[in-house]
Write a protein that holds these residues in place. Structure first.
Motif, short mmCIF file in Angstrom:
data_model
loop_
_atom_site.label_atom_id
_atom_site.label_comp_id
_atom_site.label_asym_id
_atom_site.label_seq_id
_atom_site.Cartn_x
_atom_site.Cartn_y
_atom_site.Cartn_z
N ASP A 139 0.86 -1.16 0.00
CA ASP A 139 0.00 0.00 0.00
C ASP A 139 0.90 1.22 0.00
N MET A 140 1.22 1.74 -1.19
CA MET A 140 2.21 2.80 -1.33
C MET A 140 1.58 4.16 -1.52
N ASP A 141 2.22 5.19 -0.95
CA ASP A 141 1.90 6.55 -1.30
C ASP A 141 2.59 6.84 -2.62
N ASP A 142 2.31 7.97 -3.24
CA ASP A 142 3.05 8.35 -4.44
C ASP A 142 4.53 8.33 -4.11
N ASP A 143 5.34 7.78 -5.01
CA ASP A 143 6.76 7.63 -4.75
C ASP A 143 7.42 8.96 -4.43
N PHE A 144 7.00 10.04 -5.09
CA PHE A 144 7.68 11.31 -4.88
C PHE A 144 7.41 11.87 -3.49
N ASN A 145 6.44 11.32 -2.74
CA ASN A 145 6.14 11.82 -1.40
C ASN A 145 7.06 11.24 -0.34
N ILE A 164 16.72 2.69 5.48
CA ILE A 164 17.06 1.43 4.82
C ILE A 164 17.92 1.71 3.58
N PHE A 165 17.53 2.70 2.82
CA PHE A 165 18.25 3.05 1.60
C PHE A 165 19.66 3.55 1.93
N ARG A 166 19.78 4.35 2.98
CA ARG A 166 21.10 4.88 3.39
C ARG A 166 22.04 3.73 3.74
N ARG A 167 21.56 2.78 4.53
CA ARG A 167 22.40 1.66 4.94
C ARG A 167 22.76 0.79 3.73
N ALA A 168 21.81 0.60 2.84
CA ALA A 168 22.08 -0.22 1.65
C ALA A 168 23.16 0.43 0.78
N ILE A 204 17.56 1.57 -12.17
CA ILE A 204 16.70 0.98 -11.14
C ILE A 204 15.82 2.07 -10.56
N LYS A 205 14.52 1.88 -10.59
CA LYS A 205 13.59 2.88 -10.08
C LYS A 205 13.36 2.71 -8.58
N ARG A 206 13.32 3.85 -7.89
CA ARG A 206 13.04 3.78 -6.46
C ARG A 206 11.67 3.17 -6.20
N HIS A 236 13.51 9.63 -9.57
CA HIS A 236 14.32 8.83 -8.65
C HIS A 236 14.74 7.51 -9.29
N VAL A 237 15.60 7.64 -10.26
CA VAL A 237 16.13 6.48 -10.99
C VAL A 237 17.63 6.40 -10.72
N TYR A 238 18.11 5.19 -10.45
CA TYR A 238 19.50 5.01 -10.04
C TYR A 238 20.25 4.02 -10.93
N VAL A 239 21.57 4.13 -10.89
CA VAL A 239 22.43 3.12 -11.51
C VAL A 239 23.56 2.83 -10.53
#
Length: 270
Positions: free
Chosen positions: A24-30, A93-97, A73-75, A117-120
């Motif tokens: 159950d996600m909020d909009d990703d940009f939020n 979680i993202f910071r530790r990863a 890779i999309k957030r 929010h797209v990463y490589v």
């Protein structure tokens, strides 16, 4: 096949697409807008530290596997497929990863599209010849193999086939289904990795119906080490490697001792 109309879908469309899914996600940009450092710390108190650490590990494994085709890779995919109900502490979680990826593997997670929010993953290490896993120079499969070697080592140098498949299913890799990137996952793991001597795949004696287990193969000992794998797990879970007394002692043994006696004298290769 008709192409999707370009443009950002409405919030109502987003919600309809997510209904019935396990997230159950909020909009990703939020995510970043609603998660200040102080709020994240408050949210962390709601979750088990062990479970948060496990999520960090799953995110690292997911990123390594998703990077195998060198595609962005999309957030949103990270949150949807891995973070799930822990999205209120996503930033931590993202910071530790990110830290684990850089410190252990030398991979820098770079954002190439700040709006979406797209990463490589960028390799920041200058590898010397003979250093690091190669998978017959087929680096796309490195992430998957690293995950499996980690699981085997942390389970005491042997892992039942069922336990490996269950762990991979949590990363959306089902051995019973054809994977978009890896194809026949079960064949890749039980045949290709075995033939390349990265894994050993043996029948467990006196099991009916037959059960199988995995161990490190001789090539894995040549191209990586138990200490490197333990450092990876420790970084992900933010623990001292010595926290795992048995594994740490095992990892300190000479490489020649580590690789001896791992293959049971019984056990029949499939």
């Amino acid at each position: 096949m008709s192409q999707r109309r370009r443009g950002r879908p409405s919030a109502h469309q987003d919600l309809r697409q997510l209904q019935g899914q396990d997230v159950d996600m909020d909009d990703d940009f939020n995510i970043t807008q609603t998660q200040t450092p102080s709020q994240v710390q408050k949210n962390l108190a709601k979750h088990s530290p062990t479970q948060v650490s496990l999520k960090v590990g799953e995110v690292v494994q997911y990123l390594l596997i998703r990077d195998q085709k060198k595609l962005p890779i999309k957030r949103a995919d990270i949150v949807k497929n891995v973070v799930k109900e822990y999205k209120d502490v996503y930033l931590e979680i993202f910071r530790r990863a990110k830290e684990a990826l850089l410190e252990v593997f030398g991979f820098q997670l770079e954002e190439i599209d700040a709006k979406n929010h797209v990463y490589v993953l960028i390799n920041r290490l200058d590898r010397v010849e003979g250093d690091g896993l190669k998978v017959d120079d087929n680096t796309p499969k490195l992430g998957l193999l690293t995950v499996i070697l980690s699981l085997i080592f942390m389970k005491g140098n042997t892992a039942k086939e069922a336990a490996i498949w269950e762990s991979l299913r949590r990363l959306r890799i089902d051995p019973g289904e054809r994977h978009d990137d890896f194809g026949d996952v079960k064949k890749l793991v039980t045949d290709e990795f075995v033939k390349q001597k990265y894994l050993e795949y043996n029948k467990i004696p006196h099991t009916d119906p037959p059960e199988y287990e995995f161990r490190w193969g001789p090539r894995a000992f040549k191209e990586t080490s138990k200490m490197k794998i333990l450092e990876f797990v420790s970084m992900v879970q933010q623990k001292d490697p010595k926290s795992w007394v048995t594994q740490y002692k095992d990892a300190q043994e000479p490489a020649s001792s580590q690789s001896q006696g791992l293959s049971p004298s019984q056990g029949t290769r499939r």
